[in-house]
Design a protein around this motif. Structure first.
Motif, PDB file in Angstrom:
ATOM      1  N   TRP A 290     -35.867  38.255  -6.011  1.00  0.00           N
ATOM      2  CA  TRP A 290     -35.456  37.068  -5.277  1.00  0.00           C
ATOM      3  C   TRP A 290     -36.616  36.486  -4.462  1.00  0.00           C
ATOM      4  O   TRP A 290     -37.614  37.154  -4.190  1.00  0.00           O
ATOM      5  N   ILE A 291     -36.462  35.230  -4.086  1.00  0.00           N
ATOM      6  CA  ILE A 291     -37.541  34.478  -3.442  1.00  0.00           C
ATOM      7  C   ILE A 291     -37.064  33.970  -2.086  1.00  0.00           C
ATOM      8  O   ILE A 291     -35.989  33.381  -1.979  1.00  0.00           O
ATOM      9  N   ASP A 292     -37.857  34.188  -1.054  1.00  0.00           N
ATOM     10  CA  ASP A 292     -37.615  33.588   0.267  1.00  0.00           C
ATOM     11  C   ASP A 292     -38.541  32.383   0.387  1.00  0.00           C
ATOM     12  O   ASP A 292     -39.748  32.529   0.576  1.00  0.00           O
ATOM     13  N   ASN A 293     -37.979  31.194   0.243  1.00  0.00           N
ATOM     14  CA  ASN A 293     -38.784  29.963   0.278  1.00  0.00           C
ATOM     15  C   ASN A 293     -38.622  29.208   1.588  1.00  0.00           C
ATOM     16  O   ASN A 293     -38.776  27.988   1.641  1.00  0.00           O
ATOM     17  N   THR A 294     -38.316  29.935   2.659  1.00  0.00           N
ATOM     18  CA  THR A 294     -38.071  29.279   3.946  1.00  0.00           C
ATOM     19  C   THR A 294     -39.346  29.062   4.748  1.00  0.00           C
ATOM     20  O   THR A 294     -39.284  28.551   5.861  1.00  0.00           O
TER      21      THR A 294
ATOM     22  N   GLY B 174     -38.041  36.000 -13.303  1.00  0.00           N
ATOM     23  CA  GLY B 174     -36.950  36.712 -12.642  1.00  0.00           C
ATOM     24  C   GLY B 174     -36.574  37.996 -13.342  1.00  0.00           C
ATOM     25  O   GLY B 174     -35.659  38.707 -12.909  1.00  0.00           O
ATOM     26  N   TYR B 175     -37.302  38.342 -14.422  1.00  0.00           N
ATOM     27  CA  TYR B 175     -36.952  39.517 -15.212  1.00  0.00           C
ATOM     28  C   TYR B 175     -38.189  40.303 -15.630  1.00  0.00           C
ATOM     29  O   TYR B 175     -39.291  39.768 -15.710  1.00  0.00           O
ATOM     30  N   TYR B 176     -37.966  41.580 -15.913  1.00  0.00           N
ATOM     31  CA  TYR B 176     -38.978  42.447 -16.514  1.00  0.00           C
ATOM     32  C   TYR B 176     -38.383  43.103 -17.757  1.00  0.00           C
ATOM     33  O   TYR B 176     -37.165  43.091 -17.965  1.00  0.00           O
TER      34      TYR B 176
ATOM     35  N   TYR C  51     -33.471  43.279 -14.123  1.00  0.00           N
ATOM     36  CA  TYR C  51     -33.089  42.070 -13.392  1.00  0.00           C
ATOM     37  C   TYR C  51     -32.974  42.372 -11.907  1.00  0.00           C
ATOM     38  O   TYR C  51     -33.041  43.531 -11.481  1.00  0.00           O
ATOM     39  N   ASP C  52     -32.800  41.357 -11.119  1.00  0.00           N
ATOM     40  CA  ASP C  52     -32.721  41.518  -9.670  1.00  0.00           C
ATOM     41  C   ASP C  52     -31.552  42.422  -9.287  1.00  0.00           C
ATOM     42  O   ASP C  52     -30.397  42.149  -9.646  1.00  0.00           O
ATOM     43  N   GLY C  53     -31.870  43.519  -8.599  1.00  0.00           N
ATOM     44  CA  GLY C  53     -30.840  44.450  -8.162  1.00  0.00           C
ATOM     45  C   GLY C  53     -30.624  45.612  -9.103  1.00  0.00           C
ATOM     46  O   GLY C  53     -29.788  46.480  -8.836  1.00  0.00           O
TER      47      GLY C  53
END
Length: 667
Positions: free
Chosen positions: A423-427, A461-463, A403-405
């Motif tokens: 995580w995703i940067d959607n800016t 969001g997972y592996y 998981y993330d982190g």
């Protein structure tokens, strides 16, 4: 006319201590060929003949985890070059009327399994009357042949229901247009073979070595088969498949309770004979797991045999393509991604009251401001989401999911190169690449958030972590793809306990809850409390079975959903009739410097800290994907079984089509 056997073919799957010469230098009959009678007179060749059955792996359950992608535990990617990770046709039931197996992306199990059944029948015939084998060895080999014949028929039943039953090695002179037997008859024959195998094993007095079939293996598998039969009998009682010609093949005369009793007794005979491995993760990473106190039927890894080897999958293994050495770059690849549906089944310990419950019910969730949306989705915000969301989970979560982190490495090796971030940067603007996002996310274009494309990075969001081979990068930076000397399990003691629990609940007797609590205890959980989790013992059993065997070989979740669905008389299975639930984490990534000198030290995929340009408090949300290519379809009872192709129906005289498929418009 006598048959002749090619020894090179027979022995290729056997473990032998001697090699045969390629040919006779005097020009006589090659020594790799032997006639049938002489073959069966040799004890070593008889042993090698039976050994070939061990090479069989149930369809779609190998190191690409296809069957797990059929369930709500996982979803694959859309890369058209690797069909094993693109189960679109099967999930959407896009059957080809001329060749229905083409949508499976694996070999035709009908032909393959019937060839193996013939081989098992031949083994039974020739070994039964052998005068050249020691009596204990003869019974041992015969027991294995009976077991594998039942095992092969069980494989066919899962896809086709009742099938033609053959218990002898047919020749070209025999009638081969054999009508289908009823589903009840097939189950009874499988169970009979397991009983016969058990009796012969016990009579032989031989001690089976690791990885070989034994009386306990046959008994354990019997408990599984009996549960499948019980569910089929319940479906019959509910009239799920109708009463026409095909529906009658699915009718049972015996009640489901008879089969639950068989499962209860078979599992009960093994309860207490084994014990659960204390460290769950060791079952999948330790090189000695085949000797675990939980091991019943391990499948041994051998680096010289091309079989189950997730580590060796170029670019798509659980730990292949996620590592970047010391130079982080784009290009993470995988294949089958765990869903949020699965992750939500791993309980979290509430920091306030110490009770284990669903994560969205905890005080940690309240600290993140979690609010419920439609269809069981949630959203919230927190700069400390990694700790609040993923700390103090069921121990099996950390052994199964990345998981993330988290780090895809051993617990004592926390190098940056093993850190996984999703995580995703959607800016960015609508049509721009999200270049500032974490390296391991499959979302790259803001406009495609609802329709992620063919990247092999995670869209959930997972592996997967199970079977991961840690520290794959060597000290010189090269990648090590050598197969590990670990194993997987066709069946282990945890399933025996859970099979006992299921039969116990259905029969209304026995100590189901205490046995289920053994499973929970190994995972670090407290005892089951319906008031805390909000559901009864049956639902808890289904949840525990799901997380216990997630991402294992052979996968169980898909066929568990099918058998429980038909037992309830369902025409629609909701879990298999929608897209996967995913976890999306939004946060700001550091911008790539414009100054060339600063660019050299820039690491892409680094989250912005408080006070840095564009920083915002991370947001989390769970989302059910509605993109067509990630959907699953199960809105009709016909999908419990695959259809026979039109070409097979027309060429196989008297073959009856499966329920719901006659006259069906495949378009």
């Amino acid at each position: 006319m006598k048959n002749k056997y090619n020894l090179r073919t027979i022995l290729s799957g056997a473990i032998l201590t001697a090699c045969l010469a390629a040919c006779d230098p005097l020009g006589m009959e090659p020594t790799t060929i032997v006639d049938e009678d002489r073959f069966w007179e040799d004890a070593q060749l008889s042993r090698s003949y039976v050994n070939q059955f061990y090479l069989f792996v149930p369809g779609a359950t190998g190191d690409t985890f296809q069957m797990e992608q059929w369930s709500d535990n996982a979803t694959g990617w859309l890369d058209t070059q690797r069909d094993t990770y693109r189960q679109i046709d099967f999930n959407l039931r896009h059957y080809d009327p001329l060749n229905t197996v083409s949508c499976f992306s694996w070999s035709n199990i009908w032909n393959d399994v019937y060839k193996r059944i013939r081989s098992a029948n031949l083994g039974i015939e020739r070994i039964s009357g052998s005068q050249y084998l020691k009596e204990n060895d003869r019974k041992q080999l015969l027991a294995e042949c009976y077991f594998f014949r039942g095992w092969f028929y069980f494989e066919l039943e899962k896809y086709y229901g009742g099938v033609p039953y053959v218990d002898k090695s047919l020749s070209i002179f025999d009638e081969t247009m054999i009508p289908r037997s009823s589903r009840e008859f097939i189950f009874d024959k499988i169970l009979s073979d397991m009983d016969q195998a058990t009796a012969l094993f016990n009579e032989s007095g031989n001690q089976s070595s690791y990885g070989m079939i034994s009386a306990d293996v046959a008994t354990a598998i019997k408990s599984r088969v009996a549960l499948y039969a019980a569910c089929a009998a319940e479906a019959s009682a509910k009239g799920l498949y109708g009463n026409d010609e095909s529906g009658k093949l699915f009718a049972f005369s015996k009640p489901a309770s008879d089969y639950y009793r068989l499962a209860f007794n078979a599992a009960g005979a093994l309860v207490g004979k084994y014990s659960l491995e204390r460290n769950y993760e060791d079952l999948f990473t330790s090189e000695t797991s085949y000797k675990s106190t939980e091991s019943i039927w391990p499948v041994m890894f051998n680096k010289n045999v091309a079989r189950f080897n997730p580590t060796g999958k170029v670019g798509v293994g659980p730990d292949n393509g996620l590592y970047y050495g010391t130079d982080k770059k784009w290009g993470a690849e995988f294949g089958a991604f765990p869903t949020e549906d699965l992750v939500e089944c791993y309980y979290q310990k509430d920091a306030a009251d110490g009770k284990w419950k669903q994560w969205w019910k905890t005080s940690q969730a309240r600290d993140m401001g979690i609010t419920a949306g439609e269809n069981g989705t949630y959203s919230g915000t927190s700069a400390d989401y990694r700790r609040l969301l993923y700390t103090d989970r069921d121990e099996r979560f950390y052994a199964t999911v990345v998981y993330d982190g988290s780090y895809l490495s051993a617990s004592d090796n926390r190098k940056d190169m093993y850190l996984i971030q999703t995580w995703i940067d959607n800016t960015t603007d609508q049509d721009e690449l999200m270049d500032n996002s974490a390296l391991h996310t499959g979302y790259r274009v803001t406009a495609n958030m609802d329709a992620p494309g063919g990247r092999a990075s995670s869209i959930t969001g997972y592996y997967m972590r199970k079977y991961a081979h840690f520290d794959k990068y060597n000290d010189d930076g090269t990648l090590n793809r050598e197969q590990r000397q670990t194993c997987y399990f066709h069946i282990r003691y945890a399933e025996v306990l859970l099979n006992y629990v299921e039969a116990s609940i259905k029969l209304g007797e026995g100590d189901a809850e205490s046995k289920l609590n053994e499973i929970r205890d190994r995972a670090g959980l407290d005892k089951f409390d319906a008031a805390v989790v909000g559901h009864d013992l049956w639902e808890e059993y289904q949840l525990q079975r799901r997380v216990e065997f997630a991402f294992e070989v052979p996968a169980q979740r898909y066929f568990d959903l099918l058998r429980w669905g038909e037992a309830d008389g369902k025409s629609v299975i909701p879990e298999l009739n929608r897209g996967p639930k995913t976890m999306r984490i939004f946060r700001k990534g550091q911008e790539r410097p414009t100054d060339e000198a600063q660019t050299k030290n820039f690491k892409p995929g680094t989250p912005a800290e408080v006070g840095e340009e564009g920083y915002f408090v991370p947001k989390i949300e769970t989302v059910i994907l509605t993109y067509d290519n990630y959907q699953k379809k199960f809105d009709n009872a016909r999908y419990y079984f695959v259809p026979f192709s039109e070409s097979m129906i027309s060429s196989y005289s008297g073959l009856v089509q499966n329920p719901g498929w006659t006259g069906f418009n495949y378009k």
